[in-house]
Design an enzyme around this catalytic site. Structure first.
Site, PDB file in Angstrom:
ATOM      1  N   CYS A  86      33.281 112.502 105.037  1.00  0.00           N
ATOM      2  CA  CYS A  86      32.167 113.628 105.940  1.00  0.00           C
ATOM      3  C   CYS A  86      31.358 113.362 107.244  1.00  0.00           C
ATOM      4  CB  CYS A  86      30.602 114.006 104.882  1.00  0.00           C
ATOM      5  SG  CYS A  86      29.635 114.680 105.160  1.00  0.00           S
ATOM      6  N   CYS A  89      27.683 113.225 107.713  1.00  0.00           N
ATOM      7  CA  CYS A  89      26.829 112.235 107.307  1.00  0.00           C
ATOM      8  C   CYS A  89      26.734 110.871 108.457  1.00  0.00           C
ATOM      9  CB  CYS A  89      27.284 111.660 106.038  1.00  0.00           C
ATOM     10  SG  CYS A  89      27.694 113.775 104.515  1.00  0.00           S
ATOM     11  N   ASP A  90      28.528 111.185 108.435  1.00  0.00           N
ATOM     12  CA  ASP A  90      28.724 109.716 108.922  1.00  0.00           C
ATOM     13  C   ASP A  90      28.702 109.667 110.939  1.00  0.00           C
ATOM     14  OD1 ASP A  90      28.043 108.416 106.474  1.00  0.00           O
ATOM     15  OD2 ASP A  90      30.301 108.792 105.379  1.00  0.00           O
TER      16      ASP A  90
END
Lengths: 261, 261
Positions: A86, A89-90
């Site tokens: 993801c 997200c990261d």
């Protein structure tokens, strides 16, 4: 997680635990067992599990989906330490660094392009000699000076002790092995809903996600599918939570309209 | 609120404030102005407001819906003090008491039947001599010994100082006035989405809720409607929050696919 509305910052486990305790305090009962089969039984549903059977008037399936894995050494051990599924997200954790993106579809390009906002350089590792992504995404990816493409190549190992430091690669045409230093590996090779037990029971899209209407109703009375296991889920925690609430309201209405109190 | 997943108990204002601050910390900018009109302008949208115009490539409408009000003395003043538009939210506060339900449609019967779990007696006040609710809900309502029906009758005033103590009623046939002691008044006479500015722009259902697909897309490119203003919303905070996330993802995809970065 920073993007669940109303809870500024929390880890996924703690949020799930808070939701579970909240639902249990309202009377929800929980059995943690694996569903092996689901069968219609008159006006009811029989849920077969690894530890016995349940008979229910309505079933809401929220089995979720898992990202497809490469299945190479280092992948599992370094997940959350540079291996990610993801970018939204990261990616921000790798500001100014060189990262790898694995895959050649829409998700790989979409997430890769997003990642260029944060990192300095992206190497897209793709097993074929061309992308599967839509024309416009390909165009944008090729035009982006931060993205380079490594064709006909697969990742054979993810390297690193405490965190990702690089990848081992193999060229599928020449058989040649090489390695590349990267700080992270973003893997976008699809995902699969955990809905094997729905096969043949309700229509799905080609990826196996159940077709439902606005109320999470399948075409079978009393059977609902909510969250990542349904077609066209936005695959966010909050959208899945909303799906669950919607399915619960629909199921309550179904029960009160079709069965005596 | 007890039913927003992940936040066990919070008042609506505080939750909204937490969501606002969280979104602003991620870069969202807020203008609190009333939208008066929305017009397509080439590939963009012109949002006319009481305080100037905004030109946007994509617009997500989350204007919500308001419950229809009786419009009688006491209603506004006693809202939250016994006057309620949501039995699921408030019925449990009136355990063992006598309450009034106003309305004769599906929502009135559905919420009325739910309310019988908590209260001792419900008087359904309805302006006509028969219900509009579906046959099965009527049957269940008539069979419920806690529900009595007051036909051809309207509420003319809600009584009480600090909290609801009763209602003033008028029989529409005889013109006779009377009063009834009740601890709460649950009003279910429909709701209307705040979407006047969408009229003629996108298809709506007969109640004015915009028709959207799974991604909250209207049939006009770049125009999204999420939450209570769309058709078939479950009208829960969490389902609307999920709608908003879904629309944002769809809008981001629309922008990146149709406009240069």
């Amino acid at each position: 997680m920073e993007n669940y509305p109303g809870v500024p910052s929390i880890n996924g486990f703690d949020l799930a635990q808070a939701m579970l305790e909240q639902a249990e305090s309202c009377g929800m009962e929980t059995q943690l067992v694996e569903t092996t089969a689901l069968e219609q039984d008159g006006k009811a549903w029989l849920v077969r599990t690894a530890e016995g059977e349940y008979l229910a008037r309505a079933v809401i399936v929220t089995a979720g989906a898992d990202y497809n894995k490469l299945g190479v050494p280092g992948e599992e051990r370094l997940t959350g330490r540079g291996v990610s599924y993801c970018a939204t997200c990261d990616a921000a954790f790798f500001k100014g660094q060189h990262v790898a993106v694995v895959g050649g579809g829409d998700a790989a390009m979409d997430e890769g392009l997003f990642t260029t906002r944060h990192v300095d350089k992206i190497s897209v590792i793709h097993r074929r000699d061309r992308l599967r992504a839509s024309a416009i995404l390909q165009e944008r990816a090729f035009a982006n000076s931060k993205m380079e493409f490594v064709w006909n190549t697969v990742v054979t190992e993810i390297l690193g002790e405490e965190a990702v430091t690089g990848v081992r690669l193999r060229n599928r045409e020449t058989g040649e092995d090489s390695s590349m230093d990267v700080a992270a590996v973003f893997i976008f090779i699809g995902q699969h809903p955990n809905t094997d037990f729905l096969r043949g029971l309700v229509p799905t899209d080609e990826g196996g996600h159940a077709v439902v209407n606005d109320w999470m109703e399948t075409e079978r009375p009393g059977l609902y599918v909510a969250g990542d296991a349904r077609r066209n889920s936005a695959r966010q925690v909050v959208s899945s939570a909303g799906d669950g609430a919607t399915a619960a309201i629909a199921a309550e209405h179904y029960l009160s309209s079709n069965f005596a109190a």
